[in-house]
Design a protein around this motif. Structure first.
Motif, PDB file in Angstrom:
ATOM      1  N   VAL A 104       0.843  -1.206   0.000  1.00 26.86           N
ATOM      2  CA  VAL A 104       0.000   0.000   0.000  1.00 26.86           C
ATOM      3  C   VAL A 104       0.876   1.254   0.000  1.00 26.86           C
ATOM      4  CG1 VAL A 104      -1.675   1.319   1.357  1.00 26.86           C
ATOM      5  CG2 VAL A 104      -2.066  -1.135   0.924  1.00 26.86           C
ATOM      6  N   PRO A 105       1.808   1.411   0.956  1.00 27.89           N
ATOM      7  CA  PRO A 105       2.677   2.603   0.875  1.00 27.89           C
ATOM      8  C   PRO A 105       3.609   2.593  -0.330  1.00 27.89           C
ATOM      9  CG  PRO A 105       3.396   1.158   2.668  1.00 27.89           C
ATOM     10  CD  PRO A 105       2.100   0.615   2.171  1.00 27.89           C
ATOM     11  N   MET A 106       4.188   1.448  -0.646  1.00 23.88           N
ATOM     12  CA  MET A 106       5.194   1.388  -1.716  1.00 23.88           C
ATOM     13  C   MET A 106       4.582   1.668  -3.078  1.00 23.88           C
ATOM     14  SD  MET A 106       8.263   0.348  -0.310  1.00 23.88           S
ATOM     15  CE  MET A 106       9.171  -0.560  -1.537  1.00 23.88           C
ATOM     16  N   ASN A 107       3.338   1.225  -3.301  1.00 24.76           N
ATOM     17  CA  ASN A 107       2.698   1.480  -4.603  1.00 24.76           C
ATOM     18  C   ASN A 107       2.066   2.863  -4.675  1.00 24.76           C
ATOM     19  OD1 ASN A 107       3.521  -0.948  -5.565  1.00 24.76           O
ATOM     20  ND2 ASN A 107       1.502  -1.960  -5.410  1.00 24.76           N
ATOM     21  N   THR A 108       1.872   3.475  -3.494  1.00 26.45           N
ATOM     22  CA  THR A 108       1.354   4.852  -3.472  1.00 26.45           C
ATOM     23  C   THR A 108       2.477   5.846  -3.769  1.00 26.45           C
ATOM     24  OG1 THR A 108      -0.325   4.239  -1.837  1.00 26.45           O
ATOM     25  CG2 THR A 108       0.200   6.594  -2.033  1.00 26.45           C
ATOM     26  N   HIS A 109       3.645   5.580  -3.233  1.00 30.16           N
ATOM     27  CA  HIS A 109       4.793   6.487  -3.405  1.00 30.16           C
ATOM     28  C   HIS A 109       5.256   6.462  -4.865  1.00 30.16           C
ATOM     29  CE1 HIS A 109       8.869   8.120  -2.942  1.00 30.16           C
ATOM     30  NE2 HIS A 109       8.480   8.602  -1.800  1.00 30.16           N
ATOM     31  N   GLY A 119       7.473  11.385   1.802  1.00 31.36           N
ATOM     32  CA  GLY A 119       7.616  10.049   2.382  1.00 31.36           C
ATOM     33  C   GLY A 119       6.353   9.602   3.097  1.00 31.36           C
ATOM     34  N   ILE A 120       6.253   8.280   3.310  1.00 30.05           N
ATOM     35  CA  ILE A 120       5.064   7.689   3.945  1.00 30.05           C
ATOM     36  C   ILE A 120       5.478   6.816   5.122  1.00 30.05           C
ATOM     37  CG2 ILE A 120       3.078   6.126   3.597  1.00 30.05           C
ATOM     38  CD1 ILE A 120       3.133   6.950   0.617  1.00 30.05           C
ATOM     39  N   LEU A 121       4.772   6.993   6.240  1.00 26.95           N
ATOM     40  CA  LEU A 121       4.943   6.143   7.429  1.00 26.95           C
ATOM     41  C   LEU A 121       3.738   5.215   7.526  1.00 26.95           C
ATOM     42  CD1 LEU A 121       6.030   5.397  10.342  1.00 26.95           C
ATOM     43  CD2 LEU A 121       4.651   7.355  11.168  1.00 26.95           C
ATOM     44  N   VAL A 122       4.007   3.936   7.746  1.00 28.60           N
ATOM     45  CA  VAL A 122       2.935   2.958   7.982  1.00 28.60           C
ATOM     46  C   VAL A 122       3.220   2.239   9.291  1.00 28.60           C
ATOM     47  CG1 VAL A 122       2.089   0.702   7.134  1.00 28.60           C
ATOM     48  CG2 VAL A 122       2.204   2.641   5.586  1.00 28.60           C
ATOM     49  N   THR A 123       2.152   2.039  10.073  1.00 30.03           N
ATOM     50  CA  THR A 123       2.345   1.430  11.404  1.00 30.03           C
ATOM     51  C   THR A 123       1.369   0.280  11.635  1.00 30.03           C
ATOM     52  OG1 THR A 123       0.744   2.974  12.369  1.00 30.03           O
ATOM     53  CG2 THR A 123       3.061   3.625  12.443  1.00 30.03           C
ATOM     54  N   GLN A 124       1.802  -0.711  12.357  1.00 30.57           N
ATOM     55  CA  GLN A 124       0.912  -1.728  12.908  1.00 30.57           C
ATOM     56  C   GLN A 124       0.140  -1.020  14.018  1.00 30.57           C
ATOM     57  OE1 GLN A 124      -0.689  -3.496  15.630  1.00 30.57           O
ATOM     58  NE2 GLN A 124       1.284  -4.158  16.455  1.00 30.57           N
ATOM     59  N   ASN A 125      -1.211  -0.891  13.846  1.00 26.86           N
ATOM     60  CA  ASN A 125      -1.934  -0.018  14.769  1.00 26.86           C
ATOM     61  C   ASN A 125      -3.099  -0.697  15.499  1.00 26.86           C
ATOM     62  OD1 ASN A 125      -1.136   3.165  14.565  1.00 26.86           O
ATOM     63  ND2 ASN A 125      -2.911   2.771  15.852  1.00 26.86           N
ATOM     64  N   GLU A 176      -7.726  -3.203  -6.220  1.00 23.41           N
ATOM     65  CA  GLU A 176      -9.064  -2.971  -5.647  1.00 23.41           C
ATOM     66  C   GLU A 176      -9.054  -3.175  -4.133  1.00 23.41           C
ATOM     67  OE1 GLU A 176      -8.067  -5.196  -7.952  1.00 23.41           O
ATOM     68  OE2 GLU A 176      -9.790  -6.459  -8.514  1.00 23.41           O
ATOM     69  N   VAL A 177      -8.253  -4.124  -3.666  1.00 31.88           N
ATOM     70  CA  VAL A 177      -8.139  -4.312  -2.209  1.00 31.88           C
ATOM     71  C   VAL A 177      -7.448  -3.099  -1.597  1.00 31.88           C
ATOM     72  CG1 VAL A 177      -6.941  -5.660  -0.438  1.00 31.88           C
ATOM     73  CG2 VAL A 177      -8.214  -6.832  -2.262  1.00 31.88           C
ATOM     74  N   HIS A 178      -6.424  -2.579  -2.283  1.00 25.81           N
ATOM     75  CA  HIS A 178      -5.704  -1.392  -1.805  1.00 25.81           C
ATOM     76  C   HIS A 178      -6.687  -0.231  -1.608  1.00 25.81           C
ATOM     77  CE1 HIS A 178      -2.099   1.546  -2.518  1.00 25.81           C
ATOM     78  NE2 HIS A 178      -3.111   2.228  -2.051  1.00 25.81           N
ATOM     79  N   LEU A 179      -7.426   0.067  -2.657  1.00 21.57           N
ATOM     80  CA  LEU A 179      -8.340   1.226  -2.586  1.00 21.57           C
ATOM     81  C   LEU A 179      -9.458   0.992  -1.582  1.00 21.57           C
ATOM     82  CD1 LEU A 179      -8.443   1.972  -6.427  1.00 21.57           C
ATOM     83  CD2 LEU A 179      -7.286   3.349  -4.656  1.00 21.57           C
ATOM     84  N   GLY A 180      -9.980  -0.232  -1.556  1.00 18.79           N
ATOM     85  CA  GLY A 180     -11.088  -0.544  -0.632  1.00 18.79           C
ATOM     86  C   GLY A 180     -10.665  -0.503   0.822  1.00 18.79           C
TER      87      GLY A 180
END
Ligand code: SAM
Length: 279
Positions: free
Chosen positions: A66-71, A182-188, A261-265
């Motif tokens: 999700v972050p890598m394909n958005t960047h 840049g993008i930060l992603v966290t286990q939340n 589609e899973v990414h966007l959903g």
């Protein structure tokens, strides 16, 4: 014999515990790996399920792609935690990656997971692009001077060694370490059971990030419903087009969960989770 997860006192899951493959106090946490007929090898740290052979692909693909394909062009990646190697494996599937710094507090987790979860790392720890640092992620980020395009915090829950990775000081350091786009992603956490973690992260992020959002992924052995993954940036991150994601996804081998589609959903949040995102 049954293995009972102890994350929640009032409710939990339990596994048929086949052979116990490894169990020890590592100096940082209690680590156990056992075999289960449905999930294969299962690892728990301090009584909390961390990963299983059967469902790890859901979490690792969604935390990374999700972050890598958005960047636009992710080259320099920082992974905090992630000792089982699943995040690293997925990051290295991106040809744009020039360097990965991974900061894991517990060397034993890496060594034991290479042995008992070989398909998690699949040799990723030998990749020449990797700079592996054995340290507390909060201590690392406090002294860091490098700039990263993507930071992924694949930590345990905010109990024990993972607690510092959910604090404002750590997020400030992440903001300083991130490039402007840049993008930060966290286990939340799982919002139905750990909704306070969504609210706390959202509030901690306010001084540092323009983009503060979450996306969801259902990991069967993270009980209580979908897990929230935090998504933040110092820039306004526009929602990527389906066409862009299709193009990016074509370049990633061996996907079993992630799709455009899973990414966007995944960013479609139910009302009860939106109501947790308050300053
Ligand atoms: N996917 C799992 C989850 O969602 O709970 C996390 C799995 S991964 C095994 C968690 C890793 O975070 C472990 O290897 C643990 O040693 C590491 N960790 C915990 N606290 C840390 C800290 N302060 N700095 C670096 N790594 C840490």
């Amino acid at each position: 014999m049954r293995y009972h997860e102890t994350l929640y006192s009032e409710w939990g899951q339990n596994f048929e515990q086949g052979q116990t493959l490894f169990e020890a106090e590592t100096g940082h946490q209690h680590l156990i790996i056992f075999d289960n007929p449905r999930f294969g090898h299962v690892m728990a740290l301090d009584g909390v399920i961390q990963t299983t052979e059967a469902d790890e692909f859901v979490y690792h693909e969604m935390m990374v792609h999700v972050p890598m394909n958005t960047h636009l062009n992710p080259k320099h990646i920082l992974i905090i935690g992630g000792g089982d190697g699943g995040i690293l494996r997925e990051v290295l599937k991106h040809n744009s990656v020039e360097s990965v710094t991974q900061v894991e507090i517990d060397r034993a987790v890496i060594d034991i997971c290479v042995e008992y979860f070989p398909n998690h790392s699949k040799g990723a720890f030998n990749d020449p692009r990797l700079n592996l640092v054995i340290n507390d992620g909060a201590a690392f980020i406090a002294n860091n001077r490098k700039i990263f395009d993507i930071i992924i915090t694949d930590s345990t829950d905010p109990i024990g060694p993972g607690e510092v990775l959910f604090e404002s000081e750590f997020y400030r350091g992440c903001a300083d370490a991130l490039a402007k786009d840049g993008i930060l992603v966290t286990q939340n956490g799982v919002p139905f059971m750990q909704g306070d973690e969504v609210t706390s992260t959202y509030r901690c992020w306010k001084p540092y990030f323009k983009t503060r959002s979450f996306y969801l992924t259902p990991v069967p052995t993270y009980v209580g419903g979908s897990m929230a993954l935090g998504f933040a940036s110092k820039s306004e991150i526009a929602k990527p087009s389906r066409a862009k994601l299709e193009k990016r996804a074509k370049g990633i081998r061996e996907l079993r969960y992630y799709s455009p589609e899973v990414h966007l959903g995944a960013f479609g949040l139910p009302r009860f989770i939106q109501s947790l995102m308050v300053d």
